[in-house]
Design a protein around this motif. Structure first.
Motif, PDB file in Angstrom:
ATOM      1  N   GLU A  77      40.765  31.626  43.961  1.00 18.44           N
ATOM      2  CA  GLU A  77      40.968  31.335  45.397  1.00 18.44           C
ATOM      3  C   GLU A  77      42.397  31.690  45.813  1.00 18.44           C
ATOM      4  O   GLU A  77      42.615  32.247  46.894  1.00 18.44           O
ATOM      5  CB  GLU A  77      40.711  29.853  45.671  1.00 18.44           C
ATOM      6  CG  GLU A  77      39.278  29.408  45.417  1.00 18.44           C
ATOM      7  CD  GLU A  77      39.143  27.890  45.479  1.00 18.44           C
ATOM      8  OE1 GLU A  77      38.739  27.397  46.532  1.00 18.44           O
ATOM      9  OE2 GLU A  77      39.467  27.217  44.481  1.00 18.44           O
ATOM     10  N   LEU A  78      43.363  31.381  44.936  1.00 19.14           N
ATOM     11  CA  LEU A  78      44.765  31.696  45.248  1.00 19.14           C
ATOM     12  C   LEU A  78      44.974  33.206  45.354  1.00 19.14           C
ATOM     13  O   LEU A  78      45.729  33.679  46.208  1.00 19.14           O
ATOM     14  CB  LEU A  78      45.697  31.121  44.173  1.00 19.14           C
ATOM     15  CG  LEU A  78      45.835  29.597  44.139  1.00 19.14           C
ATOM     16  CD1 LEU A  78      46.666  29.163  42.941  1.00 19.14           C
ATOM     17  CD2 LEU A  78      46.452  29.068  45.435  1.00 19.14           C
ATOM     18  N   LEU A  79      44.277  33.956  44.490  1.00 18.79           N
ATOM     19  CA  LEU A  79      44.429  35.417  44.514  1.00 18.79           C
ATOM     20  C   LEU A  79      43.842  36.010  45.789  1.00 18.79           C
ATOM     21  O   LEU A  79      44.393  36.957  46.349  1.00 18.79           O
ATOM     22  CB  LEU A  79      43.786  36.044  43.264  1.00 18.79           C
ATOM     23  CG  LEU A  79      44.496  35.715  41.937  1.00 18.79           C
ATOM     24  CD1 LEU A  79      43.735  36.306  40.760  1.00 18.79           C
ATOM     25  CD2 LEU A  79      45.932  36.182  41.927  1.00 18.79           C
ATOM     26  N   ILE A  80      42.759  35.430  46.264  1.00 18.64           N
ATOM     27  CA  ILE A  80      42.172  35.882  47.539  1.00 18.64           C
ATOM     28  C   ILE A  80      43.144  35.554  48.679  1.00 18.64           C
ATOM     29  O   ILE A  80      43.442  36.397  49.525  1.00 18.64           O
ATOM     30  CB  ILE A  80      40.782  35.230  47.770  1.00 18.64           C
ATOM     31  CG1 ILE A  80      39.781  35.775  46.739  1.00 18.64           C
ATOM     32  CG2 ILE A  80      40.292  35.465  49.204  1.00 18.64           C
ATOM     33  CD1 ILE A  80      38.482  34.989  46.632  1.00 18.64           C
ATOM     34  N   LEU A 126      45.181  38.260  37.760  1.00 22.48           N
ATOM     35  CA  LEU A 126      46.461  37.696  38.216  1.00 22.48           C
ATOM     36  C   LEU A 126      47.572  38.742  38.237  1.00 22.48           C
ATOM     37  O   LEU A 126      48.259  38.893  39.246  1.00 22.48           O
ATOM     38  CB  LEU A 126      46.836  36.515  37.300  1.00 22.48           C
ATOM     39  CG  LEU A 126      48.204  35.872  37.529  1.00 22.48           C
ATOM     40  CD1 LEU A 126      48.351  35.356  38.950  1.00 22.48           C
ATOM     41  CD2 LEU A 126      48.409  34.728  36.531  1.00 22.48           C
ATOM     42  N   TYR A 127      47.756  39.449  37.116  1.00 20.15           N
ATOM     43  CA  TYR A 127      48.829  40.454  37.035  1.00 20.15           C
ATOM     44  C   TYR A 127      48.241  41.829  36.765  1.00 20.15           C
ATOM     45  O   TYR A 127      47.290  41.954  35.984  1.00 20.15           O
ATOM     46  CB  TYR A 127      49.805  40.125  35.898  1.00 20.15           C
ATOM     47  CG  TYR A 127      50.435  38.765  35.955  1.00 20.15           C
ATOM     48  CD1 TYR A 127      51.021  38.294  37.123  1.00 20.15           C
ATOM     49  CD2 TYR A 127      50.465  37.953  34.818  1.00 20.15           C
ATOM     50  CE1 TYR A 127      51.609  37.043  37.161  1.00 20.15           C
ATOM     51  CE2 TYR A 127      51.059  36.700  34.849  1.00 20.15           C
ATOM     52  CZ  TYR A 127      51.630  36.246  36.020  1.00 20.15           C
ATOM     53  OH  TYR A 127      52.208  35.013  36.060  1.00 20.15           O
ATOM     54  N   SER A 128      48.851  42.837  37.378  1.00 18.50           N
ATOM     55  CA  SER A 128      48.455  44.216  37.107  1.00 18.50           C
ATOM     56  C   SER A 128      49.136  44.683  35.828  1.00 18.50           C
ATOM     57  O   SER A 128      50.353  44.536  35.683  1.00 18.50           O
ATOM     58  CB  SER A 128      48.876  45.091  38.295  1.00 18.50           C
ATOM     59  OG  SER A 128      49.391  46.327  37.848  1.00 18.50           O
ATOM     60  N   ILE A 129      48.358  45.219  34.904  1.00 13.70           N
ATOM     61  CA  ILE A 129      48.932  45.676  33.629  1.00 13.70           C
ATOM     62  C   ILE A 129      49.877  46.853  33.871  1.00 13.70           C
ATOM     63  O   ILE A 129      50.898  46.987  33.189  1.00 13.70           O
ATOM     64  CB  ILE A 129      47.813  46.009  32.599  1.00 13.70           C
ATOM     65  CG1 ILE A 129      48.372  45.953  31.166  1.00 13.70           C
ATOM     66  CG2 ILE A 129      47.140  47.326  32.865  1.00 13.70           C
ATOM     67  CD1 ILE A 129      48.537  44.605  30.603  1.00 13.70           C
TER      68      ILE A 129
END
Ligand SMILES: [Zn+2]
Length: 170
Positions: A77-80, A126-129
């Motif tokens: 939800e936080l990522l959205i 969460l994080y882009s590699i």
């Protein structure tokens, strides 16, 4: 080297096909290296640990500090929400930078062939590699740029597979 981004930050290092445990079994506490002087209090009691900045629970705590309504939100939800909320994006980017600092430090000390980054946080996006890799490159000297940084592919199966392989070795 393996790193997990979940409730905490986990890590392990395999050298010559064997897990490196250190002299008393406490090696590779990457989540508890200090990345910020006088920083946030970590679950371990120390201040400024990587885990206090880059873990999923750290993100949840940081977002709840800017708005209590986020305290009950799941990571997804936080990522959205972050797509349309710059404050959340800044928190996530800062947390990713701290993680990259930790990985860069590990690169300089251990010179690993590859770092696999996984865990629930990575699975959720969460994080882009690619961003992690770019940042680690910027924080390490050229002689360390051979280290591959890859996203884990086995998801929730990884722990079970690891335990099976460990049992098969003993
Ligand atoms: Zn800690």
């Amino acid at each position: 080297m393996g790193v997990t981004v979940g409730t905490g930050i986990g890590s392990g290092f395999v050298i010559d096909g064997k897990i490196y445990h250190g002299s008393r079994g406490f090696a590779m506490e990457l989540g508890h290296i200090v990345v910020q002087r006088d920083g946030l209090t970590c679950n371990c009691g120390l201040e400024g640990c990587l885990e206090a900045y880059s873990s999923v629970s750290a993100i949840q705590k940081a977002t709840a500090r800017i708005n209590p309504k986020y305290s009950t939100c799941e990571l997804r939800e936080l990522l959205i929400e972050a797509k349309s909320n710059q404050q959340l994006r800044i928190i996530i980017e800062r947390s990713r930078e701290y993680l990259a600092m930790g990985l860069a430090t590990a690169c300089m000390i251990l010179d690993p062939d590859i770092i696999i980054v996984g865990g629930g946080g990575m699975d959720a996006g969460l994080y882009s590699i690619a961003e992690i890799e770019k940042s680690v490159r910027a924080k390490t000297s050229k002689v360390n740029h051979h280290t591959q940084i890859r996203k884990a592919t086995m998801g929730n199966q990884a722990g079970v597979m690891g335990a099976m392989l460990l049992a098969a070795q003993s």
